[in-house]
Structures are given as structure tokens and as C-alpha cells.
Design a protein around this motif. Structure first.
Motif: not given
Length: 108
Positions: A16-22, A27-29, A37-39, A90-91
Motif C-alpha cells: 500500500a506504500s508508494e515507498v515500498s513499491r519504489l 532494487q533498494h529492497i 511500515f514503509y514511510a 513519503l508514504s
């Protein structure tokens, strides 16, 4: 670059977090934990959580010191041989407190 992720409780969880998807796309994760939580996704040379050069693992700030011409003449004249900003994505899932990062120089 390998960018830094902040997992604050006010961020959105999982995909649900744009930070996680980006972060996944860049390839940061390697995977997204749906319970995490990905803030914030930080891109820059901040000493607290610097981005890294992927090919070498070197801190971006150290790479810039060795390649300071990449900053450009105007930036170097004004800010020296340091990257003068930190970009954050930020997400947000819940309200945040106001953050102020004042300059050391008084501006009137």
C-alpha cells in the motif's frame, strides 16, 4: 544508488506504500513485507542514512568528494563539495507533526 528506507509507524504498510513499491522497483529492497511500515525513501548524502553507490558500496558523500565536479560550479561555490539537499519520498498513513529544519543563517 542504493537508497535508505525509514520504517516509521506513521507510514503505510506493505504494498500500500508508494515507498515500498519504489524501493522494490529500484532494487533498494528484495521483497516487501506486508507487516512492515514503509514511510520514507531517502536519496542523498546525509550522514545519518546515506545512499550508497551500488557498484562499490561506497557512501555517496565519499564518492562525491572524489568526484566533486559532478555537483557543478555554482553549487560548489555556494555549498562546497557536499550535496546540498536530501530528497525524500513519503508514504503517509496517519497525521504527522510539523517538521522545521531551519538554516543556520538568519533570513529576514
Amino acid at each position: 544508488m542504493q537508497c535508505f528506507i525509514q520504517n516509521y509507524l506513521w507510514g503505510k504498510k506493505g504494498l500500500a506504500s508508494e515507498v515500498s513499491r519504489l524501493s522494490l522497483a529500484g532494487q533498494h529492497i528484495d521483497f516487501v513485507d506486508e507487516k512492515q511500515f514503509y514511510a520514507e525513501l531517502w536519496m542523498g548524502a546525509l550522514h545519518k542514512s546515506p545512499s550508497l553507490v551500488k557498484s562499490s558500496g561506497q557512501k555517496l558523500s565519499d564518492w562525491i568528494k572524489s568526484n566533486n565536479e559532478v555537483l557543478g560550479e555554482k553549487s560548489r561555490l555556494k555549498f562546497g563539495d557536499e550535496l546540498p539537499f536530501l530528497m525524500k519520498v513519503l508514504s503517509i498513513n496517519s497525521a504527522l507533526s510539523i517538521q522545521v529544519h531551519p538554516s543556520k543563517v538568519k533570513i529576514y
